[in-house]
Design a protein around this motif. Structure first.
Motif, PDB file in Angstrom:
ATOM      1  N   SER A 136       0.864  -1.176   0.000  1.00 18.43           N
ATOM      2  CA  SER A 136       0.000   0.000   0.000  1.00 18.43           C
ATOM      3  C   SER A 136       0.906   1.234   0.000  1.00 18.43           C
ATOM      4  N   PRO A 137       0.354   2.409  -0.292  1.00 21.72           N
ATOM      5  CA  PRO A 137       1.192   3.616  -0.297  1.00 21.72           C
ATOM      6  C   PRO A 137       1.957   3.839   1.007  1.00 21.72           C
ATOM      7  N   GLU A 138       1.424   3.333   2.131  1.00 19.56           N
ATOM      8  CA  GLU A 138       2.095   3.485   3.420  1.00 19.56           C
ATOM      9  C   GLU A 138       3.410   2.709   3.495  1.00 19.56           C
ATOM     10  N   ASP A 139       3.613   1.785   2.572  1.00 18.67           N
ATOM     11  CA  ASP A 139       4.864   1.024   2.538  1.00 18.67           C
ATOM     12  C   ASP A 139       5.969   1.764   1.798  1.00 18.67           C
ATOM     13  N   SER A 140       5.658   2.902   1.231  1.00 21.91           N
ATOM     14  CA  SER A 140       6.682   3.694   0.542  1.00 21.91           C
ATOM     15  C   SER A 140       7.735   4.126   1.546  1.00 21.91           C
ATOM     16  N   SER A 141       8.953   3.652   1.361  1.00 18.76           N
ATOM     17  CA  SER A 141      10.044   3.858   2.313  1.00 18.76           C
ATOM     18  C   SER A 141      11.351   3.489   1.643  1.00 18.76           C
ATOM     19  N   ILE A 142      12.427   3.708   2.380  1.00 20.05           N
ATOM     20  CA  ILE A 142      13.711   3.126   2.007  1.00 20.05           C
ATOM     21  C   ILE A 142      13.905   1.881   2.866  1.00 20.05           C
ATOM     22  N   TYR A 143      14.244   0.785   2.226  1.00 16.58           N
ATOM     23  CA  TYR A 143      14.512  -0.454   2.941  1.00 16.58           C
ATOM     24  C   TYR A 143      16.007  -0.740   2.844  1.00 16.58           C
ATOM     25  N   LEU A 144      16.609  -1.072   3.980  1.00 20.52           N
ATOM     26  CA  LEU A 144      18.056  -1.296   4.011  1.00 20.52           C
ATOM     27  C   LEU A 144      18.387  -2.608   4.703  1.00 20.52           C
ATOM     28  N   CYS A 145      19.358  -3.302   4.153  1.00 16.33           N
ATOM     29  CA  CYS A 145      19.882  -4.478   4.845  1.00 16.33           C
ATOM     30  C   CYS A 145      21.218  -4.118   5.472  1.00 16.33           C
ATOM     31  N   SER A 146      21.575  -4.866   6.491  1.00 15.84           N
ATOM     32  CA  SER A 146      22.775  -4.551   7.267  1.00 15.84           C
ATOM     33  C   SER A 146      23.398  -5.832   7.804  1.00 15.84           C
ATOM     34  N   VAL A 147      24.696  -5.780   8.008  1.00 16.80           N
ATOM     35  CA  VAL A 147      25.404  -6.859   8.685  1.00 16.80           C
ATOM     36  C   VAL A 147      26.335  -6.241   9.705  1.00 16.80           C
ATOM     37  N   GLU A 148      26.774  -7.060  10.650  1.00 16.95           N
ATOM     38  CA  GLU A 148      27.771  -6.616  11.613  1.00 16.95           C
ATOM     39  C   GLU A 148      28.987  -7.514  11.498  1.00 16.95           C
ATOM     40  N   THR A 149      30.150  -6.897  11.455  1.00 17.26           N
ATOM     41  CA  THR A 149      31.379  -7.657  11.356  1.00 17.26           C
ATOM     42  C   THR A 149      31.783  -8.197  12.733  1.00 17.26           C
ATOM     43  N   ALA A 150      32.862  -8.918  12.776  1.00 17.86           N
ATOM     44  CA  ALA A 150      33.271  -9.589  14.014  1.00 17.86           C
ATOM     45  C   ALA A 150      33.471  -8.609  15.164  1.00 17.86           C
ATOM     46  N   ASN A 151      33.891  -7.380  14.858  1.00 21.10           N
ATOM     47  CA  ASN A 151      34.093  -6.401  15.936  1.00 21.10           C
ATOM     48  C   ASN A 151      32.837  -5.582  16.203  1.00 21.10           C
ATOM     49  N   THR A 152      31.700  -6.057  15.697  1.00 21.21           N
ATOM     50  CA  THR A 152      30.364  -5.475  15.910  1.00 21.21           C
ATOM     51  C   THR A 152      30.127  -4.168  15.164  1.00 21.21           C
ATOM     52  N   GLU A 153      30.969  -3.816  14.193  1.00 13.87           N
ATOM     53  CA  GLU A 153      30.683  -2.635  13.398  1.00 13.87           C
ATOM     54  C   GLU A 153      29.656  -2.993  12.331  1.00 13.87           C
ATOM     55  N   ALA A 154      28.656  -2.129  12.180  1.00  8.31           N
ATOM     56  CA  ALA A 154      27.578  -2.384  11.230  1.00  8.31           C
ATOM     57  C   ALA A 154      27.855  -1.724   9.891  1.00  8.31           C
ATOM     58  N   PHE A 155      27.487  -2.439   8.820  1.00  9.73           N
ATOM     59  CA  PHE A 155      27.590  -1.920   7.461  1.00  9.73           C
ATOM     60  C   PHE A 155      26.247  -2.117   6.773  1.00  9.73           C
ATOM     61  N   PHE A 156      25.943  -1.188   5.860  1.00 12.53           N
ATOM     62  CA  PHE A 156      24.647  -1.186   5.216  1.00 12.53           C
ATOM     63  C   PHE A 156      24.765  -1.310   3.704  1.00 12.53           C
ATOM     64  N   GLY A 157      23.729  -1.919   3.109  1.00 11.29           N
ATOM     65  CA  GLY A 157      23.601  -1.902   1.671  1.00 11.29           C
ATOM     66  C   GLY A 157      23.204  -0.507   1.199  1.00 11.29           C
ATOM     67  N   GLN A 158      23.118  -0.374  -0.120  1.00  7.77           N
ATOM     68  CA  GLN A 158      22.848   0.950  -0.701  1.00  7.77           C
ATOM     69  C   GLN A 158      21.416   1.415  -0.463  1.00  7.77           C
ATOM     70  N   GLY A 159      20.539   0.484  -0.047  1.00  6.84           N
ATOM     71  CA  GLY A 159      19.157   0.855   0.183  1.00  6.84           C
ATOM     72  C   GLY A 159      18.298   0.661  -1.054  1.00  6.84           C
ATOM     73  N   THR A 160      17.021   0.392  -0.813  1.00  7.74           N
ATOM     74  CA  THR A 160      16.028   0.278  -1.879  1.00  7.74           C
ATOM     75  C   THR A 160      14.951   1.317  -1.611  1.00  7.74           C
ATOM     76  N   ARG A 161      14.828   2.253  -2.533  1.00  3.13           N
ATOM     77  CA  ARG A 161      13.813   3.307  -2.387  1.00  3.13           C
ATOM     78  C   ARG A 161      12.542   2.850  -3.085  1.00  3.13           C
ATOM     79  N   LEU A 162      11.529   2.541  -2.282  1.00  2.00           N
ATOM     80  CA  LEU A 162      10.280   1.992  -2.792  1.00  2.00           C
ATOM     81  C   LEU A 162       9.181   3.044  -2.766  1.00  2.00           C
ATOM     82  N   THR A 163       8.518   3.185  -3.893  1.00  2.00           N
ATOM     83  CA  THR A 163       7.338   4.049  -4.001  1.00  2.00           C
ATOM     84  C   THR A 163       6.169   3.189  -4.442  1.00  2.00           C
ATOM     85  N   VAL A 164       5.091   3.244  -3.672  1.00  2.00           N
ATOM     86  CA  VAL A 164       3.887   2.472  -3.995  1.00  2.00           C
ATOM     87  C   VAL A 164       2.807   3.448  -4.458  1.00  2.00           C
ATOM     88  N   VAL A 165       2.280   3.180  -5.640  1.00  2.00           N
ATOM     89  CA  VAL A 165       1.273   4.092  -6.212  1.00  2.00           C
ATOM     90  C   VAL A 165      -0.079   3.393  -6.367  1.00  2.00           C
TER      91      VAL A 165
END
Lengths: 113, 110
Positions: free
Chosen positions: A84-113
């Motif tokens: 639904s239009p309310e789902d329009s957002s940026i969705y991001l995936c993330s991982v944490e390396t062994a020292n607990t630092e987090a890294f993110f993907g480039q993101g997916t910008r979703l628009t629902v019409v």
């Protein structure tokens, strides 16, 4: 560090349809995380995905709406279902390396019409 | 999870100016990071800084873990510094879940 390839980078979808977002990591990781960022807001954790087990969802998010797969230690998908239009957002995936630092993907910008 | 408060919410700078962003935590943190979100939505890692001080070019950060706050310094700001800056951390009792602040939106004018 970790390099995460996320796709698609953006999409415009019709309401009622579903979109699957993919994340590929350049190294094996135990946990992968999926976030949603609504317009003008901060990041909210949707779920944590471990390989070989069901994802753990945060309050307010359910598996029927956001099914997640984690078939191996370098890959995960998030599906946004029955959009639904309310789902329009940026969705991001993330991982944490062994020292607990987090890294993110480039993101997916979703628009629902 | 822990509560993360960022200030100020918005910051407008003239190119060349210096600024300080602040992040307060409600509890002890085991992991503290600063990110810059670019206009395309990508989160760029700036600092992983559970404690102490680090510098990277015109940016530096200081975390005082015992007092539960962190500061991000931007010196000689440039228009490319514009965007949203987030701090995030997870607490000692949390299971690897990052809690994010609301962000500081920085606009640098030429």
């Amino acid at each position: 560090s970790a390099v995460i390839s996320q796709k698609p980078s953006r999409d415009i979808c019709q309401r009622g349809t579903s979109l699957t977002i993919q994340c590929q990591v350049d190294s094996q990781v135990t946990m992968m995380f999926w976030y949603r960022q609504q317009p003008g807001q901060s990041l909210t954790l949707i779920a944590t995905a471990n390989q070989g087990s069901e994802a753990t969802y945060e309050s307010g998010f359910v598996i029927d709406k956001f099914p997640i797969s984690r078939p191996n230690l370098t890959f995960s998908t998030l599906t946004v279902s029955n959009m639904s239009p309310e789902d329009s957002s940026i969705y991001l995936c993330s991982v944490e390396t062994a020292n607990t630092e987090a890294f993110f993907g480039q993101g997916t910008r979703l628009t629902v019409v | 999870g822990i509560q993360v408060e960022q200030s100020p919410p918005d910051l407008i700078l003239q190119e060349g100016a210096n600024s300080t962003l602040r992040c307060n935590f409600s509890d002890s943190v085991n992991n503290l990071q600063w990110f810059h979100q670019n206009p395309w939505g990508q989160l760029i890692n700036l600092f992983y800084i559970p404690s102490g001080t680090k510098q990277n070019g015109r940016l530096s950060a200081t975390t005082v873990a015992t007092e539960r706050y962190s500061l991000l310094y931007i010196s000689s700001s440039q228009t490319t510094d514009s965007g949203v800056y987030f701090c995030a951390g997870w607490g000692a009792k949390n299971d690897y879940k990052l809690s994010f602040g609301a962000g500081t939106t920085v606009t640098v004018r030429a």
